[in-house]
Write a protein that holds these residues in place. Structure first.
Motif, PDB file in Angstrom:
ATOM      1  N   PHE A   1       0.840  -1.194   0.000  1.00  0.00           N
ATOM      2  CA  PHE A   1       0.000   0.000   0.000  1.00  0.00           C
ATOM      3  C   PHE A   1       0.877   1.246   0.000  1.00  0.00           C
ATOM      4  O   PHE A   1       2.018   1.225   0.480  1.00  0.00           O
ATOM      5  N   ALA A   2       0.301   2.332  -0.496  1.00  0.00           N
ATOM      6  CA  ALA A   2       1.019   3.615  -0.459  1.00  0.00           C
ATOM      7  C   ALA A   2       1.363   4.001   0.971  1.00  0.00           C
ATOM      8  O   ALA A   2       2.431   4.564   1.233  1.00  0.00           O
ATOM      9  N   SER A   3       0.478   3.702   1.912  1.00  0.00           N
ATOM     10  CA  SER A   3       0.766   4.038   3.312  1.00  0.00           C
ATOM     11  C   SER A   3       1.996   3.284   3.806  1.00  0.00           C
ATOM     12  O   SER A   3       2.782   3.814   4.608  1.00  0.00           O
ATOM     13  N   GLU A   4       2.191   2.054   3.358  1.00  0.00           N
ATOM     14  CA  GLU A   4       3.373   1.290   3.754  1.00  0.00           C
ATOM     15  C   GLU A   4       4.636   1.941   3.190  1.00  0.00           C
ATOM     16  O   GLU A   4       5.668   2.002   3.868  1.00  0.00           O
ATOM     17  N   PHE A   5       4.555   2.414   1.955  1.00  0.00           N
ATOM     18  CA  PHE A   5       5.701   3.104   1.361  1.00  0.00           C
ATOM     19  C   PHE A   5       6.018   4.377   2.133  1.00  0.00           C
ATOM     20  O   PHE A   5       7.183   4.672   2.423  1.00  0.00           O
ATOM     21  N   ILE A   6       5.006   5.149   2.480  1.00  0.00           N
ATOM     22  CA  ILE A   6       5.222   6.395   3.213  1.00  0.00           C
ATOM     23  C   ILE A   6       5.927   6.107   4.533  1.00  0.00           C
ATOM     24  O   ILE A   6       6.858   6.823   4.924  1.00  0.00           O
ATOM     25  N   HIS A   7       5.486   5.062   5.222  1.00  0.00           N
ATOM     26  CA  HIS A   7       6.145   4.693   6.477  1.00  0.00           C
ATOM     27  C   HIS A   7       7.610   4.334   6.247  1.00  0.00           C
ATOM     28  O   HIS A   7       8.466   4.618   7.093  1.00  0.00           O
ATOM     29  N   LYS A   8       7.920   3.718   5.128  1.00  0.00           N
ATOM     30  CA  LYS A   8       9.315   3.379   4.834  1.00  0.00           C
ATOM     31  C   LYS A   8      10.149   4.646   4.649  1.00  0.00           C
ATOM     32  O   LYS A   8      11.291   4.723   5.130  1.00  0.00           O
ATOM     33  N   VAL A   9       9.607   5.625   3.946  1.00  0.00           N
ATOM     34  CA  VAL A   9      10.344   6.880   3.749  1.00  0.00           C
ATOM     35  C   VAL A   9      10.545   7.583   5.083  1.00  0.00           C
ATOM     36  O   VAL A   9      11.624   8.119   5.369  1.00  0.00           O
ATOM     37  N   ARG A  10       9.534   7.581   5.914  1.00  0.00           N
ATOM     38  CA  ARG A  10       9.678   8.178   7.250  1.00  0.00           C
ATOM     39  C   ARG A  10      10.732   7.422   8.058  1.00  0.00           C
ATOM     40  O   ARG A  10      11.537   8.036   8.762  1.00  0.00           O
ATOM     41  N   ASP A  11      10.716   6.100   7.956  1.00  0.00           N
ATOM     42  CA  ASP A  11      11.698   5.278   8.665  1.00  0.00           C
ATOM     43  C   ASP A  11      13.110   5.578   8.169  1.00  0.00           C
ATOM     44  O   ASP A  11      14.060   5.618   8.961  1.00  0.00           O
ATOM     45  N   PHE A  12      13.253   5.796   6.867  1.00  0.00           N
ATOM     46  CA  PHE A  12      14.564   6.146   6.298  1.00  0.00           C
ATOM     47  C   PHE A  12      15.154   7.361   7.000  1.00  0.00           C
ATOM     48  O   PHE A  12      16.348   7.409   7.300  1.00  0.00           O
ATOM     49  N   HIS A  13      14.325   8.350   7.271  1.00  0.00           N
ATOM     50  CA  HIS A  13      14.817   9.596   7.847  1.00  0.00           C
ATOM     51  C   HIS A  13      15.189   9.474   9.322  1.00  0.00           C
ATOM     52  O   HIS A  13      15.883  10.339   9.853  1.00  0.00           O
ATOM     53  N   GLY A  14      14.752   8.411   9.979  1.00  0.00           N
ATOM     54  CA  GLY A  14      15.117   8.227  11.380  1.00  0.00           C
ATOM     55  C   GLY A  14      15.930   6.977  11.634  1.00  0.00           C
ATOM     56  O   GLY A  14      16.153   6.616  12.787  1.00  0.00           O
ATOM     57  N   TYR A  15      16.390   6.331  10.567  1.00  0.00           N
ATOM     58  CA  TYR A  15      17.089   5.057  10.714  1.00  0.00           C
ATOM     59  C   TYR A  15      18.468   5.279  11.320  1.00  0.00           C
ATOM     60  O   TYR A  15      19.157   6.243  10.997  1.00  0.00           O
ATOM     61  N   ALA A  16      18.875   4.362  12.206  1.00  0.00           N
ATOM     62  CA  ALA A  16      20.146   4.502  12.921  1.00  0.00           C
ATOM     63  C   ALA A  16      21.109   3.401  12.514  1.00  0.00           C
ATOM     64  O   ALA A  16      20.737   2.226  12.429  1.00  0.00           O
ATOM     65  N   LEU A  17      22.343   3.794  12.279  1.00  0.00           N
ATOM     66  CA  LEU A  17      23.433   2.862  11.986  1.00  0.00           C
ATOM     67  C   LEU A  17      24.541   3.088  12.996  1.00  0.00           C
ATOM     68  O   LEU A  17      24.820   4.218  13.393  1.00  0.00           O
ATOM     69  N   ALA A  18      25.184   2.014  13.397  1.00  0.00           N
ATOM     70  CA  ALA A  18      26.320   2.130  14.302  1.00  0.00           C
ATOM     71  C   ALA A  18      27.254   0.953  14.079  1.00  0.00           C
ATOM     72  O   ALA A  18      26.831  -0.144  13.696  1.00  0.00           O
ATOM     73  N   LYS A  19      28.535   1.185  14.325  1.00  0.00           N
ATOM     74  CA  LYS A  19      29.515   0.113  14.302  1.00  0.00           C
ATOM     75  C   LYS A  19      29.572  -0.504  15.695  1.00  0.00           C
ATOM     76  O   LYS A  19      29.626   0.207  16.692  1.00  0.00           O
ATOM     77  N   GLU A  20      29.563  -1.826  15.724  1.00  0.00           N
ATOM     78  CA  GLU A  20      29.507  -2.513  17.009  1.00  0.00           C
ATOM     79  C   GLU A  20      30.169  -3.870  16.893  1.00  0.00           C
ATOM     80  O   GLU A  20      29.789  -4.688  16.052  1.00  0.00           O
ATOM     81  N   GLY A  21      31.147  -4.117  17.752  1.00  0.00           N
ATOM     82  CA  GLY A  21      31.717  -5.441  17.871  1.00  0.00           C
ATOM     83  C   GLY A  21      32.197  -6.046  16.576  1.00  0.00           C
ATOM     84  O   GLY A  21      32.044  -7.236  16.343  1.00  0.00           O
ATOM     85  N   GLY A  22      32.770  -5.260  15.681  1.00  0.00           N
ATOM     86  CA  GLY A  22      33.240  -5.768  14.407  1.00  0.00           C
ATOM     87  C   GLY A  22      32.158  -5.897  13.357  1.00  0.00           C
ATOM     88  O   GLY A  22      32.411  -6.382  12.254  1.00  0.00           O
ATOM     89  N   GLY A  23      30.922  -5.477  13.677  1.00  0.00           N
ATOM     90  CA  GLY A  23      29.825  -5.543  12.727  1.00  0.00           C
ATOM     91  C   GLY A  23      29.022  -4.255  12.726  1.00  0.00           C
ATOM     92  O   GLY A  23      29.476  -3.205  13.190  1.00  0.00           O
ATOM     93  N   TRP A  24      27.806  -4.350  12.219  1.00  0.00           N
ATOM     94  CA  TRP A  24      26.916  -3.196  12.097  1.00  0.00           C
ATOM     95  C   TRP A  24      25.673  -3.420  12.944  1.00  0.00           C
ATOM     96  O   TRP A  24      25.027  -4.459  12.851  1.00  0.00           O
ATOM     97  N   ARG A  25      25.340  -2.434  13.752  1.00  0.00           N
ATOM     98  CA  ARG A  25      24.055  -2.412  14.451  1.00  0.00           C
ATOM     99  C   ARG A  25      23.154  -1.464  13.675  1.00  0.00           C
ATOM    100  O   ARG A  25      23.529  -0.326  13.365  1.00  0.00           O
TER     101      ARG A  25
END
Length: 942
Positions: free
Chosen positions: A773-797
């Protein structure tokens, strides 16, 4: 030992937790904890952490953040109280045993029998009611500021206080700032003990950062070792490093970690994102522009052309208008780099502040990319920083190209460019820089048109973007992907991807409600929405967002005679299970912000602001909230309400319109104008993910509607067929957009328009897509803008809200090693690397340049959401649950010697159509004729 920051903490707060040595490729067993006392950084930027200790008076909502996976701990000062605290006035005078003049706090005697209950009722109780369940207790030893005190009695009081808190608030979690002496007396009541300055400290008196003496370090290490070994309480160490010295921050955290302690290394005021159990990876780019160069930000060059490449590389873009005060404290903890793009000089009052600001950022080591024009004539200080020769002789025409980097001439040959004024680098910078375009003038002097420099990179007009003569089209002269990557020193990172889920490109459909009153050119002149319902919506059962314009369909609108029939059609549409409900406004505004100059999307500036509804004056709340209420009350079936506001007209809402939409609980979409075709084969015609304005996000439609393919519905009316070119060109060589079928109701009013719809739908059904659904896509774009990445223990969190479940791993990162990863169900090949499939809102993974043989089956692709994933028996048994919007198609690799059950019944592989066949070796596919299924795979030992 006295803590240098103890008194500061009496007003602010602290915490943190552990980290394994970086060489270990495994997620950490201890929660990642941070401490932050500031206001300026949204808590979204802290999403990678498990716990953040905050000052509760800053208005945070711990319940909301707990739902998003982040636990907030509240700071609480035990033995000091500041007059600003609401409970201060209720503390009996007899309990105030001393005064801390430096911080204007009263030191509280811990011996009164009533004190523990007072602290529980007045300090912790209100915070507990707000939803806080963890607390950082500070100033435990402040009684030592008094001239006379009984050490044993004070410690007895502290013990009673901790026991009272555990009795009054079952499940409370406590982190103590020091208090080493009482730890043996409170077994099981302290989660962690914190101390500061093991290697690096802040000297408050001298106002400088400095190293910690060896003797102090040895004493503190012994205390922390005793707490861990004898009492089982892990230790947190807080050290202080200048915020722009990221490498020193990283080294200090590693030194602390080498002792088996949890580090938190940050600035002296604890106002920036430091490093500790994890190292957050900045995903934001700041772009400076001039508001004088375009009617609004959305029409500026950096937004129209540069944001899309940055979004595609995984970055969120913030904008700063150089005609306004520039943001302070822009540091490497939040931003991966700064870009400027001006088309000329700023007004005089703004040039000197810009020069000073740029020099400050460069002094902090922030990478800088300059595009277009400098925006000013650089003064000597800025020119020296940039390495530009001041007063260099202007080149004599003609200019001849001596050397050019492969990233130059990206979409427009350099030979076709008009004359320009290139620059000259001084000898020192010139030796370290890499020229992207070297030119020679008629006098034999050499100049540079673009370069990667020690501080970043610059490319000046016309070597950035060129207009196509006689058209409104533009072309990139420089490769924007390569330039910003190299100029900003961007490292490969897992990209939260909004185009794909479980290896398949996403497909969404949404319809603007314009044209409900239109009569179709068929026998009997039926209403266009009736044709749309019968010929499209009832035939193609793809997830679809359908909208109406209240002013067209309602009895009080422009067409009361046809209202009953139109409303009946809308009700039948909204009852379809594959249709979600949207609003397309009340009066269909053509201009959403009348205070803004005429926008480029409206061909005729004399058009009215909205439909000519008698007596109506533009009202944003009426357009958004009112139209939704009309649909909910008159058209939508029970239990089904409006989810989305689809912008009309210029699709250019201001921040207030976005805020009204958000406050009404609605999503929003439209705008962006992705129109790349063979007639205009340029990525300049691909829009960004959306636009952030004053903290509000407008989500853009992935692909534009049929209006721009039909010459604003003047013909050819079959023109929407050309959207297939757009679908293909936004998939290769880079998958930048999902497939978005977007059109208006009036497309069904003409035979050619209806035939075009059938062509587009049938193409989509023939492709290996993932309908949402379009609403699911919109939520993905919103999630993109708040998504968190971090390096942890030799990998990615990685951590998001759970809507966006795909990470695109650039080729340099290789493929996930599934046996060492958590919540990664599999991966699939893509043009720019692999798509990793996540089974949860958060995951941890390690990747390798070459794929390691899997120990069991893994997911390669599916046209449905993965809602459950569990492996056992060494990875040889998999239990997977899928939920989609139609019959499920799913494929696995690593299936040698495996059997499969679907909903507890054996299933056999189903070959996919040739057009959908995958290149994954050994892939086995299944088709389940339901929209939900549980699949169990069991494989024999190998």
């Amino acid at each position: 030992m006295r803590s240098l920051k103890r008194l500061l903490w009496a007003l602010m707060g602290a915490a943190g937790l552990g980290l394994w040595p970086a060489a270990q490729a495994q997620p950490l067993g201890t929660p990642a904890v941070a401490l932050y006392y500031g206001h300026s950084i949204p808590l979204t930027e802290w999403r990678a952490f498990d716990i953040v200790v905050v000052e509760a008076d800053h208005g945070h909502d711990p319940k909301t953040w707990r739902e998003r996976g982040l636990e907030l701990y509240a700071y609480a000062s035990v033995a000091e109280a500041h007059p600003s605290r609401p409970y201060h006035a209720r503390i009996p005078t007899a309990w105030k045993m001393a005064r801390n003049g430096a911080w204007r706090t009263d030191v509280i005697d811990q011996t009164p029998a009533e004190w523990p209950e007072f602290f529980a009722n007045e300090v912790v109780g209100p915070l507990w009611a707000k939803g806080y369940r963890g607390f950082f207790l500070d100033t435990l030893d402040s009684y030592r500021l008094a001239q006379q005190f009984d050490e044993a009695a004070q410690q007895d009081g502290l013990v009673r206080l901790l026991e009272t808190l555990h009795r009054r608030f079952p499940g409370i979690r406590l982190i103590l700032n020091r208090g080493f002496e009482i730890l043996p007396r409170v077994p099981g009541k302290v989660q962690m003990v914190a101390a500061e300055s093991l290697y690096r400290r802040w000297n408050a008196e001298a106002q400088r950062y400095e190293e910690v003496p060896e003797n102090d370090r040895a004493w503190l290490l012994q205390q922390l070792r005793t707490a861990k070994e004898q009492h089982g309480i892990p230790g947190l160490v807080i050290d202080y490093v200048p915020p722009h010295q990221r490498e020193l921050t990283r080294q200090t955290a590693e030194q602390i970690r080498s002792h088996g302690l949890t580090p938190w290394v940050t600035d002296s005021q604890l106002h920036t994102i430091g490093m500790g159990a994890i190292e957050p990876v900045p995903r934001r780019i700041l772009i400076l522009y001039s508001s004088a160069e375009s009617p609004a930000l959305r029409y500026s060059n950096p937004h129209r052309y540069l944001q899309m490449p940055l979004n595609h590389l995984g970055y969120v873009v913030d904008y700063a208008d150089a005609r306004e005060p520039l943001p302070e404290g822009v540091l490497a903890d939040r931003y991966a780099g700064v870009v400027t793009w001006f088309s000329g000089f700023l007004p005089e009052p703004h040039r000197r502040p810009l020069s000073r600001w740029l020099q400050a950022r460069m002094g902090e080591g922030m990478p800088l990319a300059i595009l277009g024009d400098l925006g000013l004539a650089p003064d000597r200080a800025l020119a020296q920083r940039l390495g530009l020769q001041v007063g260099a002789e202007a080149p004599r025409s003609p200019l001849r190209i001596l050397r050019q980097d492969p990233m130059m001439g990206f979409e427009m040959p350099l030979e076709n460019l008009e004359q320009a004024d290139p620059f000259r680098l001084d000898n020192a910078v010139g030796r370290e820089a890499r020229s992207l375009l070297q030119l020679r003038d008629a006098k034999g002097q050499e100049y540079t048109g673009a370069a990667i420099t020690p501080w970043g990179g610059l490319a000046l007009d016309p070597y950035v973007l060129a207009k196509v003569p006689g058209t409104d089209f533009a072309r990139w002269v420089i490769d924007p992907f390569a330039f910003v990557t190299q100029a900003l020193r961007l490292q490969p990172l897992p990209v939260p991807d909004i185009t794909t889920e479980n290896g398949r490109r996403l497909l969404l459909v949404h319809i603007d409600g314009d044209g409900f009153p239109s009569r179709a050119e068929f026998a009997g002149s039926p209403l266009a929405p009736a044709v749309l319902l019968q010929e499209v919506l009832e035939r193609y059962k793809l997830p679809t967002a359908m909208s109406v314009v209240e002013g067209e369909t309602a009895p009080h609108g422009l067409h009361p005679a046809d209202s009953k029939e139109m409303e009946d059609i809308a009700r039948r549409m909204f009852r379809l299970p594959h249709v979600e409900v949207a609003s397309h406004s009340f009066a269909h505004p053509y201009l959403w912000d009348p205070s803004r100059p005429h926008g480029r999307f409206l061909e005729d500036p004399r058009l009215p602001q909205h439909l000519p509804l008698p007596g109506y004056k533009m009202d944003l709340t009426r357009e958004i909230v009112g139209s939704s209420q009309y649909i909910n009350e008159r058209l939508a079936p029970p239990g089904k309400k409006v989810k989305i506001m689809l912008w009309s007209g210029d699709t250019a809402p201001n921040a207030r319109a976005l805020a009204i939409t958000e406050d009404a609980g609605l999503l929003n979409m439209n705008g962006g104008d992705t129109t790349i075709t063979k007639a205009n084969p340029s990525i300049t015609a691909i829009g960004a993910h959306g636009l952030l304005m004053d903290g509000q996000l407008q989500v853009y439609a992935p692909i534009t509607n049929e209006n721009l393919y039909t010459n604003l519905w003047r013909g050819p009316f079959y023109g929407f067929e050309r959207v297939l070119e757009t679908f293909e060109m936004t998939d290769k060589p880079r998958r930048i957009k999902p497939v978005g079928i977007y059109y208006h109701t009036y497309s069904a009013s003409k035979r050619a328009g209806l035939r075009a719809l059938h062509t587009v739908y049938n193409w989509a059904l023939s492709q290996p897509l993932h309908p949402i659904f379009a609403s699911e896509f919109i939520h993905k774009v919103r999630d993109f803008h708040g998504y968190a990445l971090a390096k942890e223990g030799g990998g990615w969190r990685v951590r998001g809200d759970g809507h966006l479940r795909t990470l695109r791993l650039p080729s340099a990162l290789g493929t996930p090693t599934l046996g060492q990863s958590r919540n990664v169900a599999g991966f699939a090949p893509g043009a720019e690397g692999v798509y990793a499939h996540l089974a949860s809102p958060s995951a941890w993974f390690v990747s390798r340049p070459t794929q390691e043989p899997p120990t069991g089956p893994y997911l390669t692709e599916a046209n449905a959401r993965l809602v459950g994933w569990k492996t056992s028996d060494g990875g040889r048994r998999v239990e997977a649950q899928f939920r989609g919007h139609g019959p499920i198609e799913v494929s696995f690799a690593g299936m040698t010697g495996c059997s499969a059950l679907a909903d507890q019944r054996p299933i056999a592989p189903t070959p996919l159509p040739k057009a959908q066949a995958s290149s994954v070796p050994g892939q086995v596919s299944f088709r389940i004729p339901h929209a939900a299924a549980q699949i169990v795979l069991q494989c024999a030992s190998r």
